[in-house]
Design an enzyme around this catalytic site. Sequence first.
Site, PDB file in Angstrom:
ATOM      1  CB  SER A  86       2.701  -1.404 -14.157  1.00  0.00           C
ATOM      2  OG  SER A  86       3.158  -0.091 -13.865  1.00  0.00           O
ATOM      3  CG  HIS A 136       9.742  -0.861  -2.713  1.00  0.00           C
ATOM      4  ND1 HIS A 136       9.806   0.307  -3.433  1.00  0.00           N
ATOM      5  CD2 HIS A 136       8.733  -1.586  -3.246  1.00  0.00           C
ATOM      6  CE1 HIS A 136       8.861   0.275  -4.363  1.00  0.00           C
ATOM      7  NE2 HIS A 136       8.198  -0.855  -4.265  1.00  0.00           N
ATOM      8  CD  GLU A 143       8.447  -4.346  -6.714  1.00  0.00           C
ATOM      9  OE1 GLU A 143       7.218  -4.442  -6.849  1.00  0.00           O
ATOM     10  OE2 GLU A 143       8.983  -3.559  -5.912  1.00  0.00           O
ATOM     11  CD1 TRP A 202      -2.393  -1.744  -0.059  1.00  0.00           C
ATOM     12  CD2 TRP A 202      -3.350  -0.941   1.807  1.00  0.00           C
ATOM     13  NE1 TRP A 202      -3.620  -2.344   0.079  1.00  0.00           N
ATOM     14  CE2 TRP A 202      -4.228  -1.876   1.211  1.00  0.00           C
ATOM     15  CE3 TRP A 202      -3.739  -0.312   2.998  1.00  0.00           C
ATOM     16  CZ2 TRP A 202      -5.481  -2.195   1.761  1.00  0.00           C
ATOM     17  CZ3 TRP A 202      -4.968  -0.626   3.541  1.00  0.00           C
ATOM     18  CH2 TRP A 202      -5.834  -1.560   2.920  1.00  0.00           C
ATOM     19  CE  LYS A 203       4.459   1.121  -4.350  1.00  0.00           C
ATOM     20  NZ  LYS A 203       5.036   1.516  -5.622  1.00  0.00           N
ATOM     21  CD  GLU A 221       7.895   3.370  -4.492  1.00  0.00           C
ATOM     22  OE1 GLU A 221       7.325   3.181  -3.405  1.00  0.00           O
ATOM     23  OE2 GLU A 221       7.340   3.172  -5.596  1.00  0.00           O
TER      24      GLU A 221
HETATM   25  P1  PGA Z   1       2.944  -0.648  -8.803  1.00  0.00           P
HETATM   26  O1  PGA Z   1       4.009  -0.815  -7.599  1.00  0.00           O
HETATM   27  O2  PGA Z   1       2.171  -1.949  -8.856  1.00  0.00           O
HETATM   28  O3  PGA Z   1       2.089   0.520  -8.407  1.00  0.00           O
HETATM   29  O4  PGA Z   1       3.724  -0.430 -10.035  1.00  0.00           O
HETATM   30  C1  PGA Z   1       4.668  -2.028  -7.380  1.00  0.00           C
HETATM   31  C2  PGA Z   1       5.601  -1.903  -6.208  1.00  0.00           C
HETATM   32  O5  PGA Z   1       6.224  -0.852  -6.037  1.00  0.00           O
HETATM   33  O6  PGA Z   1       5.751  -2.858  -5.406  1.00  0.00           O
END
Ligand code: PGA
Length: 247
Positions: free
Chosen positions: A209, A94, A164, A12-13, A96
């Site tokens: 995505s 991750h 990813e 969910w970030k 990010e």
């Molecule tokens: P996304 O993110 O499905 O919105 O591309 C995937 C993730 O960062 O785990």
Amino acid sequence: MSLRRKLVVGNWKMNGSLAGLAELGPIADSARDAGGVDVGICPPFTLIAAAVTRSGGLTIGAQDCHQAASGAHTGCVSAAMLKEAGAKLAIVGHSERRADQGESDALVRAKAEAALAAGLITIVCVGESEAEREAGDHLRVVTDMLAGSLPDDWAEGELVVAYEPVWAIGTGKVATPADVAQMHAALREALVARYGDRGGRVRILYGGSVKADNAAELFRCPDVDGGLVGGASLTAAQFVPIVEAAR
Ligand code: PGA
């Protein structure tokens, strides 16, 4: 049939709310119906305990953990604390966090060791940038990242790897099944070289995505053992078809 059960995890970030936990009910129902698939949701830290009480059998997890057990680390949360809150899973490394918090492979490895030692299912994320793929460097970059981010051994918990590609996260751009299959084969080879038979049992997820309309094709790729899903995990309406695609 693969020996590895499919695993679909929602990340969910920095999204979600107490009210938003209502989405867990229909997701849990679909997870029960999709027998043979493990389903997890990783809300922000503040929602973990409440999510656990409403999990309906879903695996609730965290999006990060600190590498130390406790101490003077303002703002951080340890793996043992996550476990006490009822989390059974943690995502580490991750992209990010690697980008925003400058996390190195060595730090990700230390976090993975801490999460595994706490008995958590531990998803270690790796992936290349668009420039690295365009330069044709993606296989080397990602396998090097994997080598640096994994523990040498673990006695508790379960190690999971998520591939990813950074350029596919949140962009709507998805790697082609052929590209995904090629990368997952390289990751599998690296895992078996490092851990022997045990490396053959490590689940490798694809993330970036993943949506209802591409999940089935991605999950059919060899060595794709499920998905790590960001945006499309926030609502049951979008996430349930992805869980169903993993059946
Ligand atoms: P996304 O993110 O499905 O919105 O591309 C995937 C993730 O960062 O785990």
